[in-house]
Design a protein around this motif. Structure first.
Motif, PDB file in Angstrom:
ATOM      1  N   GLU A  92     -36.518  26.051  10.674  1.00 13.06           N
ATOM      2  CA  GLU A  92     -37.739  25.537  11.312  1.00 13.06           C
ATOM      3  C   GLU A  92     -38.662  24.842  10.311  1.00 13.06           C
ATOM      4  OE1 GLU A  92     -38.347  25.273  14.581  1.00 13.06           O
ATOM      5  OE2 GLU A  92     -36.345  26.083  14.820  1.00 13.06           O
ATOM      6  N   SER A  93     -38.537  25.163   9.016  1.00 12.26           N
ATOM      7  CA  SER A  93     -39.368  24.490   8.019  1.00 12.26           C
ATOM      8  C   SER A  93     -38.632  23.308   7.383  1.00 12.26           C
ATOM      9  CB  SER A  93     -39.796  25.479   6.924  1.00 12.26           C
ATOM     10  OG  SER A  93     -38.673  25.923   6.199  1.00 12.26           O
ATOM     11  N   MET A  94     -37.532  22.895   7.990  1.00  9.26           N
ATOM     12  CA  MET A  94     -36.740  21.785   7.486  1.00  9.26           C
ATOM     13  C   MET A  94     -37.549  20.482   7.575  1.00  9.26           C
ATOM     14  SD  MET A  94     -33.118  20.439   9.086  1.00  9.26           S
ATOM     15  CE  MET A  94     -32.481  22.107   9.156  1.00  9.26           C
ATOM     16  N   PRO A  95     -37.603  19.708   6.505  1.00 12.17           N
ATOM     17  CA  PRO A  95     -38.298  18.411   6.580  1.00 12.17           C
ATOM     18  C   PRO A  95     -37.655  17.516   7.640  1.00 12.17           C
ATOM     19  CG  PRO A  95     -37.816  18.993   4.298  1.00 12.17           C
ATOM     20  CD  PRO A  95     -37.087  19.978   5.173  1.00 12.17           C
ATOM     21  N   VAL A  96     -38.472  16.739   8.325  1.00 10.48           N
ATOM     22  CA  VAL A  96     -37.994  15.892   9.414  1.00 10.48           C
ATOM     23  C   VAL A  96     -36.909  14.930   8.936  1.00 10.48           C
ATOM     24  CG1 VAL A  96     -38.667  14.150  11.121  1.00 10.48           C
ATOM     25  CG2 VAL A  96     -40.162  16.092  10.665  1.00 10.48           C
ATOM     26  N   GLU A  97     -37.052  14.400   7.733  1.00  6.60           N
ATOM     27  CA  GLU A  97     -36.058  13.458   7.215  1.00  6.60           C
ATOM     28  C   GLU A  97     -34.698  14.133   7.062  1.00  6.60           C
ATOM     29  OE1 GLU A  97     -38.982  14.135   5.599  1.00  6.60           O
ATOM     30  OE2 GLU A  97     -40.086  12.388   6.319  1.00  6.60           O
ATOM     31  N   VAL A  98     -34.704  15.363   6.599  1.00  9.36           N
ATOM     32  CA  VAL A  98     -33.461  16.133   6.457  1.00  9.36           C
ATOM     33  C   VAL A  98     -32.897  16.433   7.845  1.00  9.36           C
ATOM     34  CG1 VAL A  98     -32.465  18.318   5.670  1.00  9.36           C
ATOM     35  CG2 VAL A  98     -34.136  17.114   4.237  1.00  9.36           C
ATOM     36  N   ALA A  99     -33.754  16.838   8.760  1.00  9.50           N
ATOM     37  CA  ALA A  99     -33.326  17.144  10.124  1.00  9.50           C
ATOM     38  C   ALA A  99     -32.711  15.919  10.779  1.00  9.50           C
ATOM     39  CB  ALA A  99     -34.501  17.658  10.940  1.00  9.50           C
ATOM     40  N   ARG A 100     -33.326  14.774  10.594  1.00  9.48           N
ATOM     41  CA  ARG A 100     -32.811  13.537  11.187  1.00  9.48           C
ATOM     42  C   ARG A 100     -31.418  13.215  10.625  1.00  9.48           C
ATOM     43  NH1 ARG A 100     -37.238  10.700  10.610  1.00  9.48           N
ATOM     44  NH2 ARG A 100     -37.972  11.168  12.700  1.00  9.48           N
ATOM     45  N   TRP A 101     -31.255  13.382   9.306  1.00 11.58           N
ATOM     46  CA  TRP A 101     -29.957  13.118   8.688  1.00 11.58           C
ATOM     47  C   TRP A 101     -28.905  14.097   9.231  1.00 11.58           C
ATOM     48  CZ3 TRP A 101     -26.172  15.547   6.022  1.00 11.58           C
ATOM     49  CH2 TRP A 101     -25.202  14.728   5.448  1.00 11.58           C
ATOM     50  N   LEU A 102     -29.248  15.378   9.283  1.00  9.03           N
ATOM     51  CA  LEU A 102     -28.297  16.376   9.775  1.00  9.03           C
ATOM     52  C   LEU A 102     -27.917  16.122  11.233  1.00  9.03           C
ATOM     53  CD1 LEU A 102     -29.709  19.630   8.176  1.00  9.03           C
ATOM     54  CD2 LEU A 102     -27.499  18.560   7.685  1.00  9.03           C
ATOM     55  N   ALA A 103     -28.897  15.781  12.041  1.00  7.74           N
ATOM     56  CA  ALA A 103     -28.632  15.519  13.457  1.00  7.74           C
ATOM     57  C   ALA A 103     -27.639  14.366  13.624  1.00  7.74           C
ATOM     58  CB  ALA A 103     -29.938  15.215  14.185  1.00  7.74           C
ATOM     59  N   ASP A 104     -27.709  13.410  12.728  1.00  9.35           N
ATOM     60  CA  ASP A 104     -26.851  12.224  12.833  1.00  9.35           C
ATOM     61  C   ASP A 104     -25.531  12.342  12.079  1.00  9.35           C
ATOM     62  OD1 ASP A 104     -28.792  11.006  14.359  1.00  9.35           O
ATOM     63  OD2 ASP A 104     -29.651   9.884  12.682  1.00  9.35           O
ATOM     64  N   HIS A 105     -25.463  13.196  11.041  1.00  8.01           N
ATOM     65  CA  HIS A 105     -24.304  13.154  10.145  1.00  8.01           C
ATOM     66  C   HIS A 105     -23.538  14.457   9.947  1.00  8.01           C
ATOM     67  CE1 HIS A 105     -26.730   9.638   8.930  1.00  8.01           C
ATOM     68  NE2 HIS A 105     -25.545   9.081   8.831  1.00  8.01           N
ATOM     69  N   ALA A 106     -24.054  15.583  10.386  1.00  7.31           N
ATOM     70  CA  ALA A 106     -23.354  16.852  10.165  1.00  7.31           C
ATOM     71  C   ALA A 106     -22.165  16.954  11.115  1.00  7.31           C
ATOM     72  CB  ALA A 106     -24.307  18.028  10.364  1.00  7.31           C
ATOM     73  N   HIS A 107     -20.970  16.949  10.557  1.00  6.93           N
ATOM     74  CA  HIS A 107     -19.741  17.058  11.348  1.00  6.93           C
ATOM     75  C   HIS A 107     -18.572  17.360  10.419  1.00  6.93           C
ATOM     76  CE1 HIS A 107     -19.789  12.895   9.940  1.00  6.93           C
ATOM     77  NE2 HIS A 107     -18.475  12.980   9.957  1.00  6.93           N
ATOM     78  N   LEU A 108     -17.480  17.769  11.006  1.00  8.42           N
ATOM     79  CA  LEU A 108     -16.268  17.963  10.216  1.00  8.42           C
ATOM     80  C   LEU A 108     -15.709  16.604   9.823  1.00  8.42           C
ATOM     81  CD1 LEU A 108     -14.171  20.668  12.105  1.00  8.42           C
ATOM     82  CD2 LEU A 108     -15.405  20.934   9.962  1.00  8.42           C
TER      83      LEU A 108
END
Length: 91
Positions: free
Chosen positions: A22-38
């Motif tokens: 929940e304290s994740m910076p928005v920029e990090v969250a945006r990157w993870l939302a778009d790029h976290a995958h196998l």
């Protein structure tokens, strides 16, 4: 990079990554939302293992490998969902 070779290590990693998302910076969250995958090669391996499971020709070691992948996929899904929530709240 050395792979995580035990379910306990995977669980520990997921707890570390998700513990304070929940304290994740928005920029990090945006990157993870778009790029976290196998990676593609792992996605291919998961499909192969699922097919073997359906055909009931999966070995015990392959079943363990599939279980490990399932845990990782679940962790990624949770992380991406939390990241998307943070991005929506910031909008």
């Amino acid at each position: 990079m050395k792979a995580i070779e035990s379910p306990a290590a995977g669980l520990l990693l997921s707890r570390c990554v998700l513990s304070d998302s929940e304290s994740m910076p928005v920029e990090v969250a945006r990157w993870l939302a778009d790029h976290a995958h196998l990676p593609a090669e792992d996605q291919t391996r998961v499909r192969e293992l699922y097919e073997k499971q359906i055909e009931e020709v999966i070995s015990d070691s392959e079943r363990e490998e599939l279980d490990d992948y399932t845990e990782v996929i679940a962790t990624i899904d949770i992380l991406r969902a939390r990241a998307k929530s943070i991005v929506r709240k910031a909008a």
